[in-house]
Design a protein around this motif. Structure first.
Motif, short mmCIF file in Angstrom:
data_model
loop_
_atom_site.label_atom_id
_atom_site.label_comp_id
_atom_site.label_asym_id
_atom_site.label_seq_id
_atom_site.Cartn_x
_atom_site.Cartn_y
_atom_site.Cartn_z
N PRO A 88 0.81 -1.23 0.00
CA PRO A 88 0.00 0.00 0.00
C PRO A 88 0.84 1.27 0.00
N ARG A 89 2.01 1.20 0.61
CA ARG A 89 2.85 2.39 0.72
C ARG A 89 3.60 2.69 -0.57
N LEU A 90 3.61 1.74 -1.50
CA LEU A 90 4.23 2.00 -2.79
C LEU A 90 3.33 2.82 -3.70
N ALA A 91 2.04 2.82 -3.40
CA ALA A 91 1.10 3.60 -4.22
C ALA A 91 1.23 5.08 -3.88
N PRO A 92 1.04 5.96 -4.86
CA PRO A 92 1.12 7.40 -4.58
C PRO A 92 -0.05 7.84 -3.70
N GLY A 93 0.15 8.90 -2.95
CA GLY A 93 -0.91 9.43 -2.11
C GLY A 93 -0.61 9.28 -0.64
N ASP A 94 -1.41 9.94 0.17
CA ASP A 94 -1.22 9.96 1.62
C ASP A 94 -2.58 9.80 2.28
N PRO A 95 -2.75 8.85 3.20
CA PRO A 95 -4.04 8.69 3.88
C PRO A 95 -4.51 9.96 4.58
N ALA A 96 -3.57 10.72 5.15
CA ALA A 96 -3.96 11.95 5.85
C ALA A 96 -4.54 12.96 4.88
N VAL A 97 -3.95 13.09 3.71
CA VAL A 97 -4.46 14.01 2.70
C VAL A 97 -5.82 13.54 2.19
N ALA A 98 -5.98 12.21 2.05
CA ALA A 98 -7.26 11.67 1.57
C ALA A 98 -8.38 11.89 2.57
N LEU A 99 -8.05 12.00 3.85
CA LEU A 99 -9.07 12.15 4.88
C LEU A 99 -9.59 13.57 5.02
N VAL A 100 -8.73 14.55 4.80
CA VAL A 100 -9.15 15.94 5.00
C VAL A 100 -10.05 16.38 3.86
N GLU A 101 -10.99 17.23 4.15
CA GLU A 101 -11.92 17.74 3.16
C GLU A 101 -11.41 19.07 2.61
N GLY A 102 -11.28 19.14 1.31
CA GLY A 102 -10.81 20.37 0.69
C GLY A 102 -9.34 20.62 0.99
N ASP A 103 -8.96 21.88 0.97
CA ASP A 103 -7.57 22.25 1.24
C ASP A 103 -7.35 22.32 2.75
N ALA A 104 -6.27 21.74 3.20
CA ALA A 104 -5.91 21.79 4.62
C ALA A 104 -4.48 22.25 4.74
N ASP A 105 -4.18 22.97 5.81
CA ASP A 105 -2.82 23.46 5.99
C ASP A 105 -1.91 22.32 6.38
N PRO A 106 -0.61 22.44 6.11
CA PRO A 106 0.34 21.37 6.41
C PRO A 106 0.34 20.97 7.88
N ALA A 107 0.10 21.90 8.80
CA ALA A 107 0.10 21.57 10.22
C ALA A 107 -1.02 20.59 10.56
N THR A 108 -2.19 20.79 9.96
CA THR A 108 -3.31 19.87 10.20
C THR A 108 -3.01 18.49 9.66
N ILE A 109 -2.41 18.45 8.47
CA ILE A 109 -2.07 17.14 7.87
C ILE A 109 -1.02 16.43 8.71
N GLU A 110 0.00 17.16 9.18
CA GLU A 110 1.03 16.53 10.01
C GLU A 110 0.46 16.03 11.33
N ALA A 111 -0.47 16.79 11.91
CA ALA A 111 -1.11 16.35 13.15
C ALA A 111 -1.92 15.08 12.92
N LEU A 112 -2.58 15.01 11.78
CA LEU A 112 -3.35 13.81 11.46
C LEU A 112 -2.44 12.61 11.21
N ARG A 113 -1.31 12.85 10.55
CA ARG A 113 -0.34 11.78 10.33
C ARG A 113 0.20 11.26 11.66
N ALA A 114 0.47 12.17 12.59
CA ALA A 114 0.96 11.76 13.90
C ALA A 114 -0.09 10.96 14.65
N GLU A 115 -1.34 11.37 14.53
CA GLU A 115 -2.43 10.65 15.20
C GLU A 115 -2.57 9.23 14.66
N MET A 116 -2.33 9.04 13.37
CA MET A 116 -2.44 7.72 12.76
C MET A 116 -1.14 6.93 12.85
#
Length: 314
Positions: free
Chosen positions: A27-55
């Motif tokens: 799954p990690r070889l495929a392009p994309g990021d689960p955190a980016v896929a979860l957020v709706e619309g545009d999200a700032d990098p801090a929100t995405i990093e916080a979501l990545r840390a949570e997961m």
């Protein structure tokens, strides 16, 4: 037999460990990021990093893998990133449909494969042998999804004999459940049955040249008895190995067949998980399919060892 099983355990465990690594990496070889896929619309990098840390996606890959395996050993399959539900619940809710289809296809594969294989390896008239060869060649060449589309065309559109979309659980309503199950099970099983048939036929034709057949003929044993008690029986080992190998293919092929026939099984769950980069769900689905294939192969080897003492003695 117990010693034979003990010798098989290390190889089974080794393959399972390698399979877990592959399931984690794919799954990690495929392009994309689960955190980016979860957020709706545009999200700032801090929100995405916080979501990545949570997961836990901010950890090194080796640590993510060890955590995942450790949780698996404790019976914890994790939570789906997308649906925020335990993976075990998601798979459990869809597993009945996939198991129904795979079991039905396996039974059809065994019955059809053995019947046509034994017929092809018997002393048939030339036209009958040609018919069996043509059947096997056609279904070996045609993939399961195309067989499914042909079945839908002939039995669901032109003749409207059977339903081609949806499902009813067989345990809930055997009558309607079987009607919904027949076409997808046939689509999934016929290519695999052709492979079983061809190998059983080849094995029987080879066994007909062995000394034990000449001995039976010299004793005046009837041709039918020679075919059933000697030639076919000694060809069952080949069938056992092939069936074990094909069960894993049936489980993998069932995902595509479920999509074609609109069954609510693991197929649609897997497609959604891949599209949304739901790593944990994809990992468990891949590992589940591989483990089932490993167990099926082990069962076929045990069956072969039971049929042929030389295997387990070796």
């Amino acid at each position: 037999m117990l010693r034979y099983l003990v010798h098989k355990i290390p190889s089974v465990l080794g393959v399972t460990v390698v399979a877990s690594m592959v399931a984690f990496a794919l799954p990690r070889l495929a392009p994309g990021d689960p955190a980016v896929a979860l957020v709706e619309g545009d999200a700032d990098p801090a929100t995405i990093e916080a979501l990545r840390a949570e997961m836990g996606l901010d950890l090194p890959l080796w640590e993510q893998y060890l955590r995942w395996v450790g949780n698996l050993l404790q019976g914890d399959l994790g939570n789906s990133y997308l649906l925020n539900r335990p993976v075990s619940q998601l798979i459990g809710a869809r597993m009945e449909s996939t198991i129904e289809l795979t079991v039905a296809a396996t039974l059809l594969m065994i019955v059809v494969g053995l019947v046509f294989g034994i017929l092809g390896g018997s002393r048939l008239t030339p036209w009958a042998r040609t018919a069996v060869d043509a059947w096997n060649t056609f279904f070996i060449a045609v993939p399961a999804y195309l067989v499914g589309l042909l079945l839908i065309l002939f039995f669901g559109i032109y003749n409207r004999v059977l339903p081609v979309s949806g499902e009813v659980a067989v345990l809930d309503d055997p009558n309607f459940g079987l009607q919904y199950l027949i076409l997808p099970a046939l689509a999934l099983s016929l290519p695999a049955a052709a492979t079983v048939s061809r190998l059983v036929q080849t094995s029987m034709l080879t066994n007909r040249g062995e000394d034990f057949v000449d001995l039976a003929v010299s004793k005046g044993v009837s041709p039918r008895r020679i075919t059933t008690r000697h030639v076919a029986r000694n060809s069952l080992g080949t069938a056992a190995v092939v069936v074990g190998l094909r069960i894993g293919d049936l489980l993998a092929g069932s995902l595509l067949i479920e999509l074609i026939f609109a069954r609510n099984g693991l197929g649609s769950l897997a497609v959604g998980a891949v599209q949304q980069r739901d790593y944990l769900l994809v990992q468990v689905l891949i590992l589940f399919a591989v483990v089932i294939a490993i167990l099926a192969q082990l069962a076929s080897e045990i069956t072969l060892a039971a049929l042929d003492p030389r295997i387990r003695l070796g």
